[in-house]
Scaffold this motif. Structure first.
Motif, PDB file in Angstrom:
ATOM      1  N   ALA A  12       0.440  -1.467  -0.370  1.00  0.00           N
ATOM      2  CA  ALA A  12       0.300  -0.243  -0.265  1.00  0.00           C
ATOM      3  C   ALA A  12       0.943   1.618   0.238  1.00  0.00           C
ATOM      4  CB  ALA A  12      -0.826   0.126   1.108  1.00  0.00           C
ATOM      5  N   GLY A  13       0.198   2.197   0.331  1.00  0.00           N
ATOM      6  CA  GLY A  13       0.505   3.407  -0.645  1.00  0.00           C
ATOM      7  C   GLY A  13       2.043   3.931   0.970  1.00  0.00           C
ATOM      8  N   ASP A  14       1.929   3.637   2.353  1.00  0.00           N
ATOM      9  CA  ASP A  14       2.049   3.690   3.501  1.00  0.00           C
ATOM     10  C   ASP A  14       3.196   2.909   3.528  1.00  0.00           C
ATOM     11  OD1 ASP A  14       0.538   1.879   4.487  1.00  0.00           O
ATOM     12  OD2 ASP A  14       0.351   2.673   5.562  1.00  0.00           O
ATOM     13  N   GLY A  15       3.713   2.110   2.816  1.00  0.00           N
ATOM     14  CA  GLY A  15       4.698   1.136   3.183  1.00  0.00           C
ATOM     15  C   GLY A  15       4.337  -0.790   3.126  1.00  0.00           C
ATOM     16  N   ARG A  16       3.036  -0.457   4.034  1.00  0.00           N
ATOM     17  CA  ARG A  16       2.380  -2.051   4.390  1.00  0.00           C
ATOM     18  C   ARG A  16       1.601  -2.126   3.552  1.00  0.00           C
ATOM     19  NH1 ARG A  16      -0.013   0.979  10.192  1.00  0.00           N
ATOM     20  NH2 ARG A  16       1.920   1.815  11.257  1.00  0.00           N
ATOM     21  N   LYS A  17       1.595  -3.627   3.462  1.00  0.00           N
ATOM     22  CA  LYS A  17       1.439  -4.257   2.065  1.00  0.00           C
ATOM     23  C   LYS A  17      -0.368  -4.055   2.793  1.00  0.00           C
ATOM     24  CE  LYS A  17       4.441  -7.954   3.452  1.00  0.00           C
ATOM     25  NZ  LYS A  17       4.876  -9.488   3.687  1.00  0.00           N
ATOM     26  N   ALA A  20      -4.862  -8.232   1.209  1.00  0.00           N
ATOM     27  CA  ALA A  20      -4.875  -9.385   0.725  1.00  0.00           C
ATOM     28  C   ALA A  20      -3.268 -10.033   0.350  1.00  0.00           C
ATOM     29  CB  ALA A  20      -5.507  -8.875  -0.930  1.00  0.00           C
ATOM     30  N   ALA A  21      -2.353  -9.246   0.286  1.00  0.00           N
ATOM     31  CA  ALA A  21      -1.168  -9.441  -0.255  1.00  0.00           C
ATOM     32  C   ALA A  21      -0.668 -10.211   1.044  1.00  0.00           C
ATOM     33  CB  ALA A  21       0.184  -7.780   0.110  1.00  0.00           C
ATOM     34  N   ARG A 134      -3.017  -4.316  12.325  1.00  0.00           N
ATOM     35  CA  ARG A 134      -3.833  -5.507  11.450  1.00  0.00           C
ATOM     36  C   ARG A 134      -3.090  -5.972  10.942  1.00  0.00           C
ATOM     37  NH1 ARG A 134      -8.870  -4.394   8.817  1.00  0.00           N
ATOM     38  NH2 ARG A 134      -8.979  -5.636   7.182  1.00  0.00           N
ATOM     39  N   GLN A 135      -1.914  -6.254   9.826  1.00  0.00           N
ATOM     40  CA  GLN A 135      -1.176  -6.742   9.332  1.00  0.00           C
ATOM     41  C   GLN A 135      -0.629  -7.987   9.683  1.00  0.00           C
ATOM     42  OE1 GLN A 135      -1.672  -3.725   8.874  1.00  0.00           O
ATOM     43  NE2 GLN A 135      -1.529  -3.189   6.530  1.00  0.00           N
ATOM     44  N   VAL A 136      -0.799  -7.893  11.099  1.00  0.00           N
ATOM     45  CA  VAL A 136       0.028  -8.606  12.261  1.00  0.00           C
ATOM     46  C   VAL A 136      -0.456  -9.691  12.650  1.00  0.00           C
ATOM     47  CG1 VAL A 136       1.426  -9.191  13.977  1.00  0.00           C
ATOM     48  CG2 VAL A 136       2.113  -6.808  12.780  1.00  0.00           C
TER      49      VAL A 136
END
Lengths: 242, 102
Positions: A12-17, A20-21, A134-136
């Motif tokens: 994503a734009g902020d460097g976070r995935k 879906a990734a 959230r990603q974690v």
């Protein structure tokens, strides 16, 4: 932990995935490692454990290296408590993963006893590679669920098929374990400090293998982390005095 | 019966250490040195496990077809191959080397 280049190709734009990734990376690990439950089922049944005992290990212990260590020790005629001690020593590393994960996942206390069973090498590696809570959480949950379901299913199939397949080593299945660990380790080797820790850990793990009881050399290799940190601290102190 | 004792002890012990890690109070982890250590410990453990599972046969160190398989996996990692492909490379190369009598 920062970004993890080996697994990521969408950000994503902020460097976070994107979610879906993260899900795709987590499923990649969960499916690949989950399928290797087949090798455990075959090995365990081949070591003389019953179908029920083999499946109980995957359901209740659910940490591959400990399971392999236990059936190996039992097959070699080890006393059950010594065999269990070796498997336990191998499992102690999961406490270190939990130590790090508890902070990143920030789970409510009532959820922790349920999440605990999924704290293993692979879920820790995927979760620690994410940025953002959230990603974690997505990485941990998707890896844990897919790996637990597949590991137990393929353990059952492996135990059932043990006699049909014959020699699992001939199929190269014994190389799946180290390949999995290597793929999880590689993205963590970001700086000289990490590489020094990994190098020293390899030396300790291999050097102590012939002289210490099963399971203990891996724990001793964990000492590479404080040793390298201490050496790094001393070097920085030395620089400060000059 | 003794196998069930081993399974029970291992299951309880392994679950307990997983839970202990998650239950350690957050305050204990706020010191930078502890954070740094917690991040580096998995690196040490994974490196030692990779090496042992590549070179160990019981308590002896050996060079066999697994090394070729793990080397193939390393190349796949460097080429940024997807996870499943990394594992598949190791398995296929190891099986291939053994089939050729390696």
């Amino acid at each position: 932990m920062g970004e993890q280049k080996a697994f990521v190709d969408t950000a994503a734009g902020d460097g976070r995935k994107t979610d879906a990734a993260v899900v795709r990376d987590a499923l990649g690990v969960g499916v690949a490692v989950g399928l290797s439950g087949f090798a455990f089922g075959v090995t365990s049944a081949g070591s003389g454990l019953t179908l029920l005992q083999t499946c109980a290990l995957s359901l209740l212990v659910f940490t591959g290296a400990s399971q392999f260590a236990l059936v190996g020790a039992l097959a070699a005629g080890g006393n059950p408590l010594t065999a269990a001690a070796g498997a336990f020593f191998l499992g102690v590393r999961n406490a270190f993963y939990g130590l790090r994960l508890s902070q990143l996942l920030a789970l409510p206390r009532v959820v922790r006893p349920f999440a605990a069973q999924w704290v293993i090498d692979e879920t820790a590696a995927v979760a620690l590679a994410q940025t953002g809570r959230r990603q974690v959480r997505i990485g941990f949950a998707v890896t844990g669920l897919s790996l637990y379901a597949l590991w137990n299913l393929t353990t059952l199939l492996g135990a059932l098929g043990a006699e049909a397949i014959g020699d699992t080593d001939a199929w190269g299945l014994d190389a799946a374990g180290p390949a999995v660990f290597l793929a999880l380790l590689a993205p963590m080797l970001k700086s000289g400090t990490e590489r020094a820790v990994a190098g020293l850990a390899v030396l300790l793990g291999l050097g102590l293998l012939p002289v210490l009881p099963a399971g203990v050399p891996v724990l001793a290799a964990a000492l590479a982390a404080p040793v390298v940190l201490w050496a790094e601290g001393r070097r920085q102190d030395g620089r400060g005095q000059r | 019966m003794s196998v069930w004792i081993a399974i029970g002890v291992t299951a309880v012990g392994c679950y307990a250490v997983k839970l202990v890690g998650l239950l350690v109070p957050e305050g204990a982890l706020e010191r930078p040195l502890v954070k740094r250590l917690a991040a580096l410990l998995p690196v040490a453990l994974l490196a030692a496990l990779t090496a042992q599972q590549t070179f160990a046969d019981g308590r002896e160190l050996v060079l066999d077809a697994r090394l070729a398989g793990v080397a193939a996996a390393a190349v796949a990692v460097l080429l940024r191959a997807p996870f499943l492909l990394v594992v598949a490379a190791a398995v296929v190369v190891t099986a291939g080397v053994r089939a050729m009598g390696g």
